[in-house]
Scaffold this active site. Sequence first.
Site, PDB file in Angstrom:
ATOM      1  N   SER A  70       0.959  -1.076  -0.174  1.00  0.00           N
ATOM      2  CA  SER A  70       0.205  -0.069   0.072  1.00  0.00           C
ATOM      3  C   SER A  70       0.673   1.226   0.107  1.00  0.00           C
ATOM      4  O   SER A  70       0.524   2.276  -0.188  1.00  0.00           O
ATOM      5  CB  SER A  70      -0.892  -0.062   1.121  1.00  0.00           C
ATOM      6  OG  SER A  70      -0.199   0.426   2.309  1.00  0.00           O
ATOM      7  N   LYS A  89       0.163   5.022   6.558  1.00  0.00           N
ATOM      8  CA  LYS A  89      -0.407   5.585   5.517  1.00  0.00           C
ATOM      9  C   LYS A  89       0.372   6.994   5.573  1.00  0.00           C
ATOM     10  O   LYS A  89       0.742   7.588   6.608  1.00  0.00           O
ATOM     11  CB  LYS A  89      -1.876   5.552   5.540  1.00  0.00           C
ATOM     12  CG  LYS A  89      -2.530   4.396   5.686  1.00  0.00           C
ATOM     13  CD  LYS A  89      -2.686   3.365   4.279  1.00  0.00           C
ATOM     14  CE  LYS A  89      -3.000   2.116   4.519  1.00  0.00           C
ATOM     15  NZ  LYS A  89      -2.707   1.082   3.606  1.00  0.00           N
TER      16      LYS A  89
END
Length: 193
Positions: free
Chosen positions: A38, A94
Amino acid sequence: MKIWREIWDYARMIILVVIVVTLINNIVLINAKIPSESMENTIMTGDRIFGYRLAYGLNIDLFGHEINKKFKDPQRFDIIIFKYPDDESQLFIKRIIGLPGEKVQIINGKVYINDSETPLDDSFVAEVPRGNFGPYEVPEDSYFVMGDNRNHSRDSRYWKTSNFVTYDEIVGKAVVRYYPSIKLLNNYKEKEQ
């Protein structure tokens, strides 16, 4: 008698080292292995990183109790390590995209903040992002986060419990990748639009 004194000196040194390493690992640093794609190409699957727990304040005291002492607010584009809102036993990593009080909308893969006509400069994203999402109104003391590999990231756009990471869920700021090579993280700054 002398042998016992030497044994005690070595034992004391080992105990002190264990205490110092434990304190650093639980209060100052986070040592993490990246499990998914990711955040590619910024951080690759299998990379090992250090995060800094005190970047935004002290989150836990010497006895393991959570506390909240804010020193600095997280900034747009910081890479953070946080408790996954749908399962707080898991830690996710993230990049912060939306800040408290902002409106975030994704149109044709481009991110727009507060109805701006110019999308965010997210040149760190390797492939052309797809999709339309939002608008999302970021609550106070919360953040909207996305992976750098936008087309392969389960992030704020997809969560069930909440689309946002609260300040209290942030465990630390990713600082450096140390394996397989050394690379400083979080050196991307927002350009004036």
